[in-house]
Design an enzyme around this catalytic site. Structure first.
Site, PDB file in Angstrom:
ATOM      1  N   HIS A  55       0.849  -1.203   0.000  1.00 23.22           N
ATOM      2  CA  HIS A  55       0.000   0.000   0.000  1.00 23.22           C
ATOM      3  C   HIS A  55       0.879   1.245   0.000  1.00 23.22           C
ATOM      4  CE1 HIS A  55       0.812  -0.488   4.291  1.00 23.22           C
ATOM      5  NE2 HIS A  55       0.273   0.675   4.568  1.00 23.22           N
ATOM      6  N   HIS A  57       1.408   3.945   1.823  1.00 25.66           N
ATOM      7  CA  HIS A  57       1.984   4.709   2.940  1.00 25.66           C
ATOM      8  C   HIS A  57       3.508   4.793   2.823  1.00 25.66           C
ATOM      9  CE1 HIS A  57      -1.760   4.267   5.739  1.00 25.66           C
ATOM     10  NE2 HIS A  57      -1.837   5.300   4.919  1.00 25.66           N
ATOM     11  N   ASP A  59       5.890   4.826   4.913  1.00 25.92           N
ATOM     12  CA  ASP A  59       6.747   3.879   5.647  1.00 25.92           C
ATOM     13  C   ASP A  59       6.752   2.486   5.021  1.00 25.92           C
ATOM     14  OD1 ASP A  59       4.058   3.583   6.565  1.00 25.92           O
ATOM     15  OD2 ASP A  59       4.757   2.562   8.368  1.00 25.92           O
ATOM     16  N   HIS A  60       6.038   2.335   3.888  1.00 33.16           N
ATOM     17  CA  HIS A  60       6.074   1.078   3.135  1.00 33.16           C
ATOM     18  C   HIS A  60       6.622   1.258   1.720  1.00 33.16           C
ATOM     19  CE1 HIS A  60       3.701  -1.469   5.984  1.00 33.16           C
ATOM     20  NE2 HIS A  60       3.508  -0.253   6.463  1.00 33.16           N
ATOM     21  N   HIS A 112      -7.542  -0.253   5.451  1.00 35.01           N
ATOM     22  CA  HIS A 112      -6.451   0.574   5.991  1.00 35.01           C
ATOM     23  C   HIS A 112      -6.161   1.699   4.995  1.00 35.01           C
ATOM     24  CE1 HIS A 112      -2.747   1.551   8.104  1.00 35.01           C
ATOM     25  NE2 HIS A 112      -2.070   1.410   6.983  1.00 35.01           N
ATOM     26  N   ASP A 129      -0.269  -3.565   6.374  1.00 31.31           N
ATOM     27  CA  ASP A 129      -0.863  -3.038   7.612  1.00 31.31           C
ATOM     28  C   ASP A 129      -2.336  -3.407   7.746  1.00 31.31           C
ATOM     29  OD1 ASP A 129       1.559  -1.896   8.176  1.00 31.31           O
ATOM     30  OD2 ASP A 129       0.939   0.169   7.786  1.00 31.31           O
ATOM     31  N   HIS A 167       4.462  -4.372  10.926  1.00 34.14           N
ATOM     32  CA  HIS A 167       4.941  -3.703  12.149  1.00 34.14           C
ATOM     33  C   HIS A 167       5.078  -4.674  13.322  1.00 34.14           C
ATOM     34  CE1 HIS A 167       4.482   0.584  10.933  1.00 34.14           C
ATOM     35  NE2 HIS A 167       3.570   0.089  10.115  1.00 34.14           N
TER      36      HIS A 167
END
Ligand SMILES: [Zn+2]
Length: 255
Positions: A55, A57, A59-60, A112, A129, A167
């Site tokens: 996805h 985001h 942080d990905h 999400h 996530d 995570h």
């Protein structure tokens, strides 16, 4: 099958590496940060051959540009409607992705985010996530109903599949799960295992889908004990599992 390697990033992210030792190559899943990935690849003399994105985001996906600069134009697989600009290979529900010796199916799991997908086969689930061990992601872009149905879709996958989440949230999720189901033996046992893992400095992941069915309150919205706790919290009668899910997710947001 090659061993899947956790690469830690930021505070509690896992970037997953899929090395093919015989070819000295590797695929990477959700590289939010390029530097720990490059460090691992160089240290182990591996060449990056492809990237999977669950996805959008940051942080990905935030490390993709730097990895492409370093390794050239390796394929980047992501959802057909994803906003990650570096995606070169667009996939949707039912598509198949070949990553060296491994093959993954694609499942759309919105909630999400709306572009969230899982890459999975009989043994492995990369779920970003959406599903965490003993928990699930926050519902940022989709509806609670969408998120719940995405979790149900993951629940249909192979019982023995290992779940590679984005995570290290397992212990805090288990503390919530314990609040929801204080007399659930599996949760108590899992807390002991997870505490030992963390004390040893080891990841608590991957989890196994079968175990998640016993410990994860968000996958247990049809269980009597979970429904009762959710009803007490809501001070209301809940008739559908989607309603139970929404109450639990909103409750956990406040913790
Ligand atoms: Zn996310």
């Amino acid at each position: 099958m090659s061993h899947i390697i956790p690469v830690r990033a930021f505070k509690d992210n896992y970037i997953w590496l899929i090395p093919d030792e015989s070819l000295h190559t590797a695929w990477v899943v959700d590289p939010g940060d390029a530097s720990p990935v490059m460090h691992y690849l160089h240290e182990h003399h591996l060449t990056l051959t492809g990237i999977l994105i669950t996805h959008h985001h940051q942080d990905h996906s935030g490390g993709v540009a730097d990895l492409l600069n370093e390794w050239g134009n390796v394929p980047v697989y992501g959802f057909v409607k994803s906003q990650v600009p570096q995606i070169s290979h667009f996939v949707k529900e039912g598509d198949v992705v070949n990553c060296g010796e491994l093959t993954f199916n694609v499942a759309e799991i919105p909630g999400h985010t709306l572009d969230h997908i899982a890459f999975y086969n009989e043994k492995i689930i990369f779920c970003g996530d959406t599903l965490f061990s003993a928990g699930c992601g926050r519902v940022f872009e989709g509806t609670y109903e969408q998120m719940y149905h995405s979790l149900l879709k993951l629940l249909q996958m192979s019982d023995s599949a290992k779940v590679y989440c984005g995570h290290e949230y397992t212990l805090q999720n288990l503390r919530f799960a314990e609040q929801v189901e204080p007399s659930n033996y599996f949760i108590q046992e899992k807390i002991k295992i997870v505490n030992q893992c963390l004390a040893d400095g080891k990841p608590t992941l991957p989890s196994v889908l079968h175990d998640e069915k016993n410990i994860n309150p968000f996958l247990r919205c049809n269980e009597k004990a979970v429904i009762q706790t959710a009803q007490r919290h809501a001070k209301n009668t809940l008739t559908k599992p989607e309603e139970v899910f929404k109450i639990l997710r909103e409750w956990k947001n406040q913790i």
